[in-house]
Write a protein that holds these residues in place. Sequence first.
Motif, short mmCIF file in Angstrom:
data_model
loop_
_atom_site.label_atom_id
_atom_site.label_comp_id
_atom_site.label_asym_id
_atom_site.label_seq_id
_atom_site.Cartn_x
_atom_site.Cartn_y
_atom_site.Cartn_z
N UNK A 1 -1.83 -8.32 -5.48
CA UNK A 1 -0.54 -8.19 -4.81
C UNK A 1 0.42 -9.28 -5.25
N UNK A 2 -0.10 -10.49 -5.46
CA UNK A 2 0.73 -11.57 -5.96
C UNK A 2 1.30 -11.24 -7.34
N UNK A 3 0.46 -10.66 -8.19
CA UNK A 3 0.92 -10.26 -9.53
C UNK A 3 2.06 -9.25 -9.42
N UNK A 4 1.90 -8.27 -8.50
CA UNK A 4 2.95 -7.26 -8.30
C UNK A 4 4.25 -7.91 -7.81
N UNK A 5 4.13 -8.86 -6.91
CA UNK A 5 5.32 -9.47 -6.32
C UNK A 5 6.00 -10.46 -7.27
N UNK A 6 5.19 -11.16 -8.04
CA UNK A 6 5.72 -12.22 -8.90
C UNK A 6 6.03 -11.77 -10.32
N UNK A 7 5.36 -10.68 -10.73
CA UNK A 7 5.50 -10.28 -12.13
C UNK A 7 4.81 -11.25 -13.06
N UNK A 8 3.87 -12.02 -12.53
CA UNK A 8 3.14 -13.02 -13.32
C UNK A 8 1.81 -13.29 -12.62
N UNK A 9 0.89 -13.89 -13.35
CA UNK A 9 -0.42 -14.22 -12.79
C UNK A 9 -0.34 -15.53 -12.02
N UNK B 1 2.35 -17.33 -16.20
CA UNK B 1 1.64 -17.95 -15.09
C UNK B 1 2.65 -18.47 -14.07
N UNK B 2 2.46 -18.12 -12.80
CA UNK B 2 3.32 -18.59 -11.71
C UNK B 2 2.64 -19.78 -11.04
N UNK B 3 3.41 -20.86 -10.87
CA UNK B 3 2.87 -22.09 -10.29
C UNK B 3 3.74 -22.57 -9.13
N UNK B 4 3.09 -23.20 -8.16
CA UNK B 4 3.82 -23.80 -7.04
C UNK B 4 4.58 -25.03 -7.52
N UNK B 5 5.78 -25.20 -6.97
CA UNK B 5 6.54 -26.40 -7.31
C UNK B 5 7.28 -26.97 -6.10
N UNK B 6 7.18 -26.30 -4.97
CA UNK B 6 7.91 -26.73 -3.79
C UNK B 6 7.00 -27.03 -2.63
N UNK C 1 0.83 -1.20 0.00
CA UNK C 1 0.00 0.00 0.00
C UNK C 1 0.86 1.26 0.00
N UNK C 2 1.95 1.27 0.83
CA UNK C 2 2.79 2.46 0.90
C UNK C 2 3.43 2.77 -0.45
N UNK C 3 3.69 1.74 -1.24
CA UNK C 3 4.25 1.98 -2.57
C UNK C 3 3.27 2.76 -3.43
N UNK C 4 1.97 2.40 -3.33
CA UNK C 4 0.97 3.11 -4.11
C UNK C 4 0.78 4.54 -3.60
N UNK D 1 1.91 -8.65 4.89
CA UNK D 1 3.27 -9.04 5.29
C UNK D 1 3.49 -10.53 5.06
N UNK D 2 2.49 -11.34 5.40
CA UNK D 2 2.63 -12.77 5.20
C UNK D 2 2.68 -13.13 3.71
N UNK D 3 1.96 -12.38 2.89
CA UNK D 3 2.02 -12.61 1.44
C UNK D 3 3.43 -12.35 0.91
#
Length: 353
Positions: A118-126, A164-169, A1-4, A143-145
């Motif tokens: 927020x995930x899109x912003x952090x990952x640069x992907x959907x 597309x970002x996918x879980x693998x771990x 939010x502070x970034x925005x 914060x947890x995200x």
Amino acid sequence: MLRKVRQLGTELGFRLAPRELSLFDAARHPGEVRSWCEQQPRAQRILMLADDAQLAAPETIRRLSWLPELLVSRPFCLVLARVPGMGGTELNRLLTTTSTQLYSIRLGPLDSTASSEMLVDLLGAKPDDALRWVAEELGGNPRLLVDLVTGLQAENGIETADGIARLRGPMPPGRLQTTFVHKVRSLTPPTRKLVQVGASLGHTFLLADAAKLLRETPGNLLLCVDEALAAGLLVESGDRLGFPGRLVWQGVADSVPPSAFVPLRAEAEALRDAPAAASDTPAEDDPSARWTLLTSTERHIAELVGSGLTNRQVARDAMISAHTVNYHLRSIYRKLAIRSRVDLTRLIHQSPQ
């Protein structure tokens, strides 16, 4: 939010205070922030951001006695973020002295749409559906995200292809587990005991049940409840308390050493099963009737084990730790009067459930 907020401030013509110029940095000279502000043209609008204000040391906050005067003498906007109700006496006093220029906005948890953005912003992907589901199990805590994504990236737990970002771990990543441990340990000892005992009761629980396990009265736990709610580790759901997401619940449960959590769970199970013990117990010669003795969590785990999954696979599917699966299996075997996974599989096929 502070970034925005920073982006919006720039668009509106505010001069942003340098990132390294922290209002609550105890290592800096007390007058450094004030000097920088006074060096700006008097008509220049200034924007300063301060995150996690509740972590500031009392002595550092006392050095800001000049702040109210600055707020009324020039176009200066301070955006201060803190956990509701936290920060201590000195921060509350500072906010009180600036009350004529203070606007308070209480932010609730992120909804599913905001979490995905927020995930899109952090990952640069959907994010794919699995990753979105995991994010929603963090209760909308930004914060947890951040720690989820940072941890997954550090442990090579995300793969990105075709946007597309996918879980693998494995879940959860080590960084997120560490965050939960720190959040629990930052609580006062009585509140820490409340949330950890509450985790042994399940994803949601009655305060009266937690009080029984703590050998306390509900009234003596009111301040603990307030602290846990303010910290975002508990939420209210009707007449029950609960954890805002299953990953939060798992994180709190995993903050308890297995040697302590197993007996806690056993005592919690005994408390939950007490009313049933007073009623008629299904006949021991009717295996399918004994199925009704299992809790919903135990039924789910029993079905996963009966389908042929290993304990590690069950833990991943049920979003719990492996030692918790072992604990549940022991309870399932005891209640069903069986000894092995083979017996469990046979009973599942015999029972109408």
